[in-house]
Motif scaffolding. Structure first.
Motif, PDB file in Angstrom:
ATOM      1  N   LEU A   5       0.989  -1.229  -0.079  1.00  0.00           N
ATOM      2  CA  LEU A   5      -0.393   0.270   0.117  1.00  0.00           C
ATOM      3  C   LEU A   5       1.167   1.489   0.176  1.00  0.00           C
ATOM      4  CD1 LEU A   5      -3.325  -1.237   2.312  1.00  0.00           C
ATOM      5  CD2 LEU A   5      -2.875  -0.952  -0.088  1.00  0.00           C
ATOM      6  N   ARG A   6       2.183   1.432   1.006  1.00  0.00           N
ATOM      7  CA  ARG A   6       2.584   2.471   1.072  1.00  0.00           C
ATOM      8  C   ARG A   6       3.381   2.224  -0.801  1.00  0.00           C
ATOM      9  NH1 ARG A   6       5.441   1.132   6.391  1.00  0.00           N
ATOM     10  NH2 ARG A   6       4.396   2.652   7.738  1.00  0.00           N
ATOM     11  N   PHE A   7       3.659   1.355  -1.099  1.00  0.00           N
ATOM     12  CA  PHE A   7       4.221   2.148  -2.419  1.00  0.00           C
ATOM     13  C   PHE A   7       3.157   2.390  -3.852  1.00  0.00           C
ATOM     14  CE2 PHE A   7       4.504  -0.841  -6.883  1.00  0.00           C
ATOM     15  CZ  PHE A   7       5.489   0.112  -6.956  1.00  0.00           C
ATOM     16  N   LEU A   8       1.983   1.831  -3.276  1.00  0.00           N
ATOM     17  CA  LEU A   8       1.105   1.823  -4.306  1.00  0.00           C
ATOM     18  C   LEU A   8       0.823   3.523  -4.221  1.00  0.00           C
ATOM     19  CD1 LEU A   8      -1.774  -0.208  -4.512  1.00  0.00           C
ATOM     20  CD2 LEU A   8      -1.256   0.770  -6.161  1.00  0.00           C
ATOM     21  N   LEU A   9       1.211   4.132  -2.597  1.00  0.00           N
ATOM     22  CA  LEU A   9       0.865   5.538  -2.686  1.00  0.00           C
ATOM     23  C   LEU A   9       1.903   6.269  -2.895  1.00  0.00           C
ATOM     24  CD1 LEU A   9      -0.825   7.469  -1.289  1.00  0.00           C
ATOM     25  CD2 LEU A   9       0.993   7.080   1.196  1.00  0.00           C
ATOM     26  N   SER A  12       1.881   6.672  -6.930  1.00  0.00           N
ATOM     27  CA  SER A  12       0.599   7.198  -7.023  1.00  0.00           C
ATOM     28  C   SER A  12       0.965   8.707  -7.017  1.00  0.00           C
ATOM     29  CB  SER A  12      -0.725   6.602  -5.876  1.00  0.00           C
ATOM     30  OG  SER A  12      -1.831   7.583  -6.634  1.00  0.00           O
ATOM     31  N   ALA A  13       1.514   9.158  -6.051  1.00  0.00           N
ATOM     32  CA  ALA A  13       1.768  10.411  -5.976  1.00  0.00           C
ATOM     33  C   ALA A  13       3.413  11.090  -6.901  1.00  0.00           C
ATOM     34  CB  ALA A  13       2.694  11.074  -4.921  1.00  0.00           C
ATOM     35  N   LEU A  45      -4.436   8.750 -10.025  1.00  0.00           N
ATOM     36  CA  LEU A  45      -5.933   8.956  -9.421  1.00  0.00           C
ATOM     37  C   LEU A  45      -6.343   7.068  -9.122  1.00  0.00           C
ATOM     38  CD1 LEU A  45      -7.469  12.190 -11.224  1.00  0.00           C
ATOM     39  CD2 LEU A  45      -6.086  12.060  -8.728  1.00  0.00           C
ATOM     40  N   SER A  46      -5.937   6.735 -10.540  1.00  0.00           N
ATOM     41  CA  SER A  46      -6.744   5.312  -9.524  1.00  0.00           C
ATOM     42  C   SER A  46      -6.043   4.638  -9.088  1.00  0.00           C
ATOM     43  CB  SER A  46      -7.009   4.906 -11.146  1.00  0.00           C
ATOM     44  OG  SER A  46      -7.043   5.717 -12.233  1.00  0.00           O
ATOM     45  N   MET A  47      -4.940   4.389  -9.282  1.00  0.00           N
ATOM     46  CA  MET A  47      -4.153   4.284  -8.089  1.00  0.00           C
ATOM     47  C   MET A  47      -4.959   4.366  -6.808  1.00  0.00           C
ATOM     48  SD  MET A  47       0.184   3.698  -8.910  1.00  0.00           S
ATOM     49  CE  MET A  47       0.442   2.663  -9.007  1.00  0.00           C
ATOM     50  N   LEU A  48      -4.657   6.199  -6.121  1.00  0.00           N
ATOM     51  CA  LEU A  48      -4.265   6.526  -4.748  1.00  0.00           C
ATOM     52  C   LEU A  48      -5.926   5.776  -4.538  1.00  0.00           C
ATOM     53  CD1 LEU A  48      -3.639   8.742  -2.806  1.00  0.00           C
ATOM     54  CD2 LEU A  48      -5.428  10.365  -4.782  1.00  0.00           C
TER      55      LEU A  48
ATOM     56  N   LEU B  42     -13.883  15.297  -3.079  1.00  0.00           N
ATOM     57  CA  LEU B  42     -13.741  13.295  -2.726  1.00  0.00           C
ATOM     58  C   LEU B  42     -12.449  12.775  -2.698  1.00  0.00           C
ATOM     59  CD1 LEU B  42     -17.162  12.637  -3.943  1.00  0.00           C
ATOM     60  CD2 LEU B  42     -16.329  12.577  -1.834  1.00  0.00           C
ATOM     61  N   VAL B  43     -11.173  13.269  -4.003  1.00  0.00           N
ATOM     62  CA  VAL B  43     -10.103  13.172  -4.154  1.00  0.00           C
ATOM     63  C   VAL B  43      -8.930  13.195  -3.170  1.00  0.00           C
ATOM     64  CG1 VAL B  43      -8.364  12.343  -5.836  1.00  0.00           C
ATOM     65  CG2 VAL B  43     -10.580  13.029  -7.112  1.00  0.00           C
ATOM     66  N   THR B  44      -8.902  14.100  -2.364  1.00  0.00           N
ATOM     67  CA  THR B  44      -8.377  14.644  -1.248  1.00  0.00           C
ATOM     68  C   THR B  44      -9.077  14.157  -0.604  1.00  0.00           C
ATOM     69  OG1 THR B  44      -9.404  16.658  -1.219  1.00  0.00           O
ATOM     70  CG2 THR B  44      -7.761  16.666  -2.664  1.00  0.00           C
ATOM     71  N   ILE B  45      -9.397  13.863  -0.422  1.00  0.00           N
ATOM     72  CA  ILE B  45     -10.626  13.177   1.243  1.00  0.00           C
ATOM     73  C   ILE B  45      -9.817  11.736   1.226  1.00  0.00           C
ATOM     74  CG2 ILE B  45     -11.866  11.624   2.197  1.00  0.00           C
ATOM     75  CD1 ILE B  45     -13.875  14.413   1.950  1.00  0.00           C
ATOM     76  N   ILE B  46      -9.852  11.041  -0.245  1.00  0.00           N
ATOM     77  CA  ILE B  46      -9.159   9.352  -0.058  1.00  0.00           C
ATOM     78  C   ILE B  46      -7.246   9.831   0.065  1.00  0.00           C
ATOM     79  CG2 ILE B  46      -8.530   7.665  -1.517  1.00  0.00           C
ATOM     80  CD1 ILE B  46     -10.946   8.166  -2.970  1.00  0.00           C
TER      81      ILE B  46
END
Lengths: 92, 268
Positions: A5-9, A12-13, A45-48, B42-46
């Protein structure tokens, strides 16, 4: 699971930053979303958006492993409601 | 990006989605259509929810089991809220006033319990199935907390779900003070747990907005999310340095502003 999950975040960033820079450098007056930058932002955005879903799935796996059946059932209910709501939105 | 920064900071410190703050900024100052502003919010909430649940600074405060149990009632409440909207049982003014009155009540309760910490200093105490342990920055010790009045927590989650559907705000603004004031949950745990919950609730909303074509400005969304990711880190840094009492006063002040907005401004 937390590492994944950390890798995904992180990914994504990174994609969002790269996409934002690419979009702004392509058209500084009115950022467009076509091309490389737009694709990076969409994937980022999809990953997030997928992270909370994986968070709940991870909680479900943990509860099943610990044999905490009432909590596993509650988590499964949240997964089911989430899936139902997502499918309903996609159906519209 | 600046608006996202402030929203992320508030989210990490107080468990709020930041929609109350971000939507008006995007809609009124940046001139983004309301639906697009809501979808970006909503995206920023996630984004906030993901950082709080994954960063080591926030993760120790997240009670995933409590979040899941409360989430079942929040989702049920949101479904009831959607039914009320469909059947037009309540006018827009009434919905706003109910939410404003609830926010005012919760703010008063929060202010009346400013000094309550909800922590047990003996680390050997059993936290129970829905309690937990964490390292308390204020005392520098490992502390324990236990959930009290589960029916109140469930009832408040249900109400937050109904109200979030009716007036379009995240439930965090009600769930955090309720868990802290009535259910024995320390503020930081309530905030982190709420942040995880609102992230889960936001997922179908984002997909719905995307399907409806409201997410038309992904570049703005990306900028806001980057702001939120940086702001959340700032919130983690500021939170422990602010002290629980200051955070409670900040939360009560936000609740009072929301109450005034819904009781007097939005309903005119």
């Amino acid at each position: 699971m937390t590492r994944l999950l950390r890798f995904l975040l992180f990914t994504s960033a990174t994609l969002l930053v790269v996409g934002l820079i690419a979009c702004l450098s392509t058209d500084p007056h009115g950022p467009g979303t076509a091309g490389f930058g737009g694709v990076c932002i969409t994937i980022g955005l999809s990953m997030l958006v997928s992270i909370p879903v994986f968070n709940v799935l991870s909680a479900l796996v943990t509860e099943i492993r610990e044999r905490e059946w009432p909590f596993a059932a509650a988590t499964a209910a949240v997964v089911a409601l989430l899936a139902y709501n997502v499918l309903q939105k996609i159906g519209h | 990006m600046l608006a996202g920064l402030a929203a992320g900071c508030l989210g990490a410190m107080l468990g709020l989605g930041g929609g109350i703050f971000l939507v008006p900024v995007l809609h009124r100052l940046v001139d983004v259509p309301f639906d697009t502003a809501t979808s970006i919010s909503l995206v920023t909430i996630i984004g906030t929810s993901s950082v709080v649940s994954l960063a080591s600074a926030g993760r120790q405060f997240v009670n995933i089991r409590l979040a899941v149990v409360l989430q079942t009632l929040t989702v049920l409440g949101a479904t009831i809220g959607s039914y009320i909207i469909e059947k037009n049982f309540l006018s827009g003014h009434t919905k706003g006033r109910i939410f404003g009155a609830t926010a005012l009540l919760v703010a008063i309760v929060m202010l009346s319990r400013l000094n309550r910490r909800n922590v047990i200093r003996d680390p050997k105490v059993d936290p129970g199935q829905l309690g937990g342990r964490f390292h308390d920055h204020d005392s520098g010790e490992q502390v324990v907390y236990r959930l009290r009045r589960l029916p109140v927590a469930l009832g408040m989650s249900l109400s937050a779900g109904v109200l979030s559907s009716l007036v379009g705000v995240g439930g965090g603004v009600l769930i955090v003070p309720a868990l802290n004031s009535w259910c024995g949950i320390p503020l930081r745990v309530a905030a982190a747990t709420s942040a995880l919950m609102i992230g889960i609730t936001a997922v179908p909303g984002v997909i719905g907005h995307y399907q409806s074509g409201h997410l038309t400005q992904p570049v703005l969304a990306a900028a806001a999310v980057i702001g939120v990711l940086i702001g959340s880190r700032a919130g983690f840094w500021l939170g422990p340095r602010s002290g629980v009492r200051s955070l409670k006063i900040l939360m009560a002040a936000i609740l009072l502003i929301v109450a005034v907005e819904y009781l007097f401004v939005a309903t005119q």
